[in-house]
Design a protein around this motif. Sequence first.
Motif, PDB file in Angstrom:
ATOM      1  N   UNK A   1       0.751  -1.011   0.345  1.00  0.00           N
ATOM      2  CA  UNK A   1      -0.604   0.244   0.319  1.00  0.00           C
ATOM      3  C   UNK A   1       0.777   1.136  -0.062  1.00  0.00           C
ATOM      4  N   UNK A   2       1.999   1.050   0.075  1.00  0.00           N
ATOM      5  CA  UNK A   2       3.306   2.320   0.567  1.00  0.00           C
ATOM      6  C   UNK A   2       4.229   2.891  -0.747  1.00  0.00           C
ATOM      7  N   UNK A   3       4.151   1.849  -1.511  1.00  0.00           N
ATOM      8  CA  UNK A   3       5.165   1.762  -2.334  1.00  0.00           C
ATOM      9  C   UNK A   3       4.390   1.652  -3.694  1.00  0.00           C
ATOM     10  N   UNK A   4       5.416   2.408  -4.354  1.00  0.00           N
ATOM     11  CA  UNK A   4       5.146   2.632  -6.055  1.00  0.00           C
ATOM     12  C   UNK A   4       5.214   1.192  -6.638  1.00  0.00           C
ATOM     13  N   UNK A   5       3.687   0.961  -6.702  1.00  0.00           N
ATOM     14  CA  UNK A   5       3.662  -0.940  -7.512  1.00  0.00           C
ATOM     15  C   UNK A   5       4.730  -0.919  -8.774  1.00  0.00           C
ATOM     16  N   UNK A   6       5.381  -0.363  -9.503  1.00  0.00           N
ATOM     17  CA  UNK A   6       5.511  -0.433 -10.683  1.00  0.00           C
ATOM     18  C   UNK A   6       7.700  -0.843  -9.875  1.00  0.00           C
ATOM     19  N   UNK A   7       7.528  -0.321  -8.466  1.00  0.00           N
ATOM     20  CA  UNK A   7       9.046  -0.680  -7.528  1.00  0.00           C
ATOM     21  C   UNK A   7       9.270  -2.070  -7.143  1.00  0.00           C
ATOM     22  N   UNK A   8       7.469  -2.540  -7.166  1.00  0.00           N
ATOM     23  CA  UNK A   8       7.205  -3.192  -6.516  1.00  0.00           C
ATOM     24  C   UNK A   8       7.274  -4.326  -7.348  1.00  0.00           C
ATOM     25  N   UNK A   9       7.121  -4.621  -8.765  1.00  0.00           N
ATOM     26  CA  UNK A   9       6.922  -5.790 -10.071  1.00  0.00           C
ATOM     27  C   UNK A   9       8.457  -5.845 -10.586  1.00  0.00           C
ATOM     28  N   UNK A  10       8.821  -4.976 -10.343  1.00  0.00           N
ATOM     29  CA  UNK A  10      10.406  -4.670 -10.633  1.00  0.00           C
ATOM     30  C   UNK A  10      11.183  -5.009 -10.223  1.00  0.00           C
ATOM     31  N   UNK A  11      12.643  -5.798 -10.728  1.00  0.00           N
ATOM     32  CA  UNK A  11      13.515  -6.374 -10.397  1.00  0.00           C
ATOM     33  C   UNK A  11      13.847  -5.707  -9.235  1.00  0.00           C
ATOM     34  N   UNK A  12      13.755  -4.517  -8.962  1.00  0.00           N
ATOM     35  CA  UNK A  12      14.281  -3.964  -7.673  1.00  0.00           C
ATOM     36  C   UNK A  12      15.528  -3.303  -7.542  1.00  0.00           C
TER      37      UNK A  12
END
Length: 131
Positions: free
Chosen positions: A28-39
């Motif tokens: 809920x706090x972090x952008x989904x684009x970062x969450x679903x990426x390779x980080x």
Amino acid sequence: MALELQILALAGLLAVAQLAAFAVLANLELPQSWLVGPRDEAMPRALSPLCARMQRAFNNHVEGLVLFAVAVVAVVAGQKSSPVTEGAAVTYLVARIAYAPVYWAGVPWVRSALWALGMAATVVMLIAALG
């Protein structure tokens, strides 16, 4: 199944529950684009204090769970199960269940006391396994 093994399984489920609670809030706090990426990049922003405490509580549980699992395996494989080791296993689980919400709430001293209780229960089991 030995009670100590049942408690170990419950402690594993506690880890799953803590991870799920942390993951929901972090998602809920972090952008989904970062969450679903390779980080590969650093986290785009710091977690809220509550979310960060949830992550630390989970990490702490996993660290303690490793030692507790060693104790359970040593007790059960060594056929050293007794009312003392069963009581220590129950004490460990109760302390760990109480630890998470106390940590999430940021309560000092009580959190440390609960950690110490769980660790002491693990040490009792390790000593009993050697006896």
